[in-house]
Design a protein around this motif. Structure first.
Motif, mmCIF file in Angstrom:
data_model
loop_
_atom_site.group_PDB
_atom_site.id
_atom_site.type_symbol
_atom_site.label_atom_id
_atom_site.label_comp_id
_atom_site.label_asym_id
_atom_site.label_seq_id
_atom_site.Cartn_x
_atom_site.Cartn_y
_atom_site.Cartn_z
ATOM 1 N N LEU A 7 -3.158 -3.843 39.299
ATOM 2 C CA LEU A 7 -3.316 -3.993 37.856
ATOM 3 C C LEU A 7 -4.409 -5.019 37.617
ATOM 4 C CD1 LEU A 7 -2.477 -3.654 34.861
ATOM 5 C CD2 LEU A 7 -0.682 -5.358 35.285
ATOM 6 N N LEU A 8 -5.403 -4.669 36.808
ATOM 7 C CA LEU A 8 -6.519 -5.554 36.485
ATOM 8 C C LEU A 8 -6.307 -6.153 35.104
ATOM 9 C CD1 LEU A 8 -9.415 -3.158 37.543
ATOM 10 C CD2 LEU A 8 -8.179 -4.823 38.956
ATOM 11 N N VAL A 9 -6.520 -7.472 34.988
ATOM 12 C CA VAL A 9 -6.335 -8.143 33.705
ATOM 13 C C VAL A 9 -7.544 -9.034 33.437
ATOM 14 C CG1 VAL A 9 -4.805 -9.533 32.267
ATOM 15 C CG2 VAL A 9 -3.845 -8.204 34.173
ATOM 16 N N ASP A 10 -8.378 -8.626 32.478
ATOM 17 C CA ASP A 10 -9.551 -9.410 32.096
ATOM 18 C C ASP A 10 -10.004 -8.941 30.722
ATOM 19 O OD1 ASP A 10 -12.401 -10.452 31.995
ATOM 20 O OD2 ASP A 10 -11.756 -11.186 33.962
ATOM 21 N N ASP A 11 -10.419 -9.872 29.875
ATOM 22 C CA ASP A 11 -10.823 -9.511 28.517
ATOM 23 C C ASP A 11 -12.323 -9.259 28.395
ATOM 24 O OD1 ASP A 11 -11.193 -12.289 28.972
ATOM 25 O OD2 ASP A 11 -11.317 -12.667 26.824
ATOM 26 N N GLN A 12 -13.084 -9.449 29.464
ATOM 27 C CA GLN A 12 -14.533 -9.222 29.424
ATOM 28 C C GLN A 12 -14.855 -7.880 30.081
ATOM 29 O OE1 GLN A 12 -16.449 -12.597 31.215
ATOM 30 N NE2 GLN A 12 -15.524 -14.033 29.776
ATOM 31 N N GLU A 13 -15.431 -6.986 29.311
ATOM 32 C CA GLU A 13 -15.694 -5.627 29.789
ATOM 33 C C GLU A 13 -16.574 -5.613 31.032
ATOM 34 O OE1 GLU A 13 -15.321 -1.761 30.391
ATOM 35 O OE2 GLU A 13 -14.175 -2.881 28.903
ATOM 36 N N ALA A 14 -17.585 -6.465 31.077
ATOM 37 C CA ALA A 14 -18.487 -6.477 32.240
ATOM 38 C C ALA A 14 -17.735 -6.843 33.513
ATOM 39 C CB ALA A 14 -19.644 -7.443 32.012
ATOM 40 N N PHE A 15 -16.859 -7.839 33.421
ATOM 41 C CA PHE A 15 -16.122 -8.218 34.633
ATOM 42 C C PHE A 15 -15.042 -7.192 34.949
ATOM 43 C CE2 PHE A 15 -13.414 -10.610 37.517
ATOM 44 C CZ PHE A 15 -14.378 -10.946 38.455
ATOM 45 N N MET A 16 -14.478 -6.551 33.944
ATOM 46 C CA MET A 16 -13.503 -5.483 34.205
ATOM 47 C C MET A 16 -14.170 -4.371 35.020
ATOM 48 S SD MET A 16 -10.371 -4.362 33.874
ATOM 49 C CE MET A 16 -9.520 -5.095 32.470
ATOM 50 N N ARG A 17 -15.391 -4.007 34.646
ATOM 51 C CA ARG A 17 -16.121 -2.987 35.410
ATOM 52 C C ARG A 17 -16.362 -3.456 36.846
ATOM 53 N NH1 ARG A 17 -19.028 -2.414 30.534
ATOM 54 N NH2 ARG A 17 -20.785 -3.573 31.394
ATOM 55 N N ALA A 18 -16.678 -4.740 36.997
ATOM 56 C CA ALA A 18 -16.891 -5.294 38.344
ATOM 57 C C ALA A 18 -15.600 -5.238 39.158
ATOM 58 C CB ALA A 18 -17.405 -6.731 38.254
ATOM 59 N N LEU A 19 -14.468 -5.552 38.536
ATOM 60 C CA LEU A 19 -13.181 -5.474 39.229
ATOM 61 C C LEU A 19 -12.875 -4.048 39.669
ATOM 62 C CD1 LEU A 19 -10.852 -7.781 37.086
ATOM 63 C CD2 LEU A 19 -11.650 -8.192 39.417
ATOM 64 N N VAL A 20 -13.115 -3.095 38.787
ATOM 65 C CA VAL A 20 -12.884 -1.687 39.122
ATOM 66 C C VAL A 20 -13.737 -1.308 40.336
ATOM 67 C CG1 VAL A 20 -13.220 0.700 38.327
ATOM 68 C CG2 VAL A 20 -12.164 -0.988 36.813
ATOM 69 N N ALA A 21 -14.993 -1.762 40.352
ATOM 70 C CA ALA A 21 -15.892 -1.450 41.466
ATOM 71 C C ALA A 21 -15.415 -2.092 42.768
ATOM 72 C CB ALA A 21 -17.309 -1.913 41.143
ATOM 73 N N VAL A 22 -14.957 -3.341 42.707
ATOM 74 C CA VAL A 22 -14.469 -4.033 43.914
ATOM 75 C C VAL A 22 -13.240 -3.329 44.466
ATOM 76 C CG1 VAL A 22 -13.370 -6.154 44.753
ATOM 77 C CG2 VAL A 22 -15.461 -6.289 43.380
ATOM 78 N N VAL A 23 -12.287 -3.020 43.598
ATOM 79 C CA VAL A 23 -11.069 -2.345 44.061
ATOM 80 C C VAL A 23 -11.427 -0.970 44.625
ATOM 81 C CG1 VAL A 23 -8.835 -1.403 43.368
ATOM 82 C CG2 VAL A 23 -9.560 -3.642 42.510
#
Length: 123
Positions: A7-23
């Protein structure tokens, strides 16, 4: 092969995209939900039952530390890794306050670090 449900939790769209890419780049890890607030993370965690939560410290509403405390108080809590732009020195205090397993700066987070955090959490 066992898939780690994340589960990813972040309010910044740019970092959310980065998290999706890392996972997505980390073998055996799968994104099962995305939340933008601490409150939303608690609701989603109940719905998707993640193994691992990647939690931003600074969130609107209840912050990542309080959301982590609430997740860790559950009967079968997920592993929580806190993420922030604050430097490593803030990590010990964040871990003590929240009960999270690890703290990683956003700049240091990547597939290898994700796999290492999970491995350490499993004993």
């Amino acid at each position: 092969m066992f898939q780690v449900r994340v589960l990813l939790v972040d309010d910044q769209e740019a970092f959310m995209r980065a998290l999706v890419a890392v996972v997505g780049a980390t073998p055996n890890f799968d994104v099962v939900g995305r939340a933008r607030t601490g409150e939303e993370s608690l609701v989603l965690a109940s719905e998707v039952n993640p193994d691992l939560v990647l939690m931003d410290v600074n969130l609107p509403g209840i912050d990542g530390l309080e959301a982590t405390r609430r997740l860790r108080a559950r009967s079968s809590p997920p592993v929580v890794v806190l993420l922030s732009t604050h430097d490593e020195d803030a990590g010990e205090q964040y871990l003590a306050e929240s009960g999270a397993h690890e703290y990683v700066t956003k700049s240091a987070f990547g597939p290898q670090r994700l796999a290492e955090c999970w491995s350490r959490s499993q004993g």
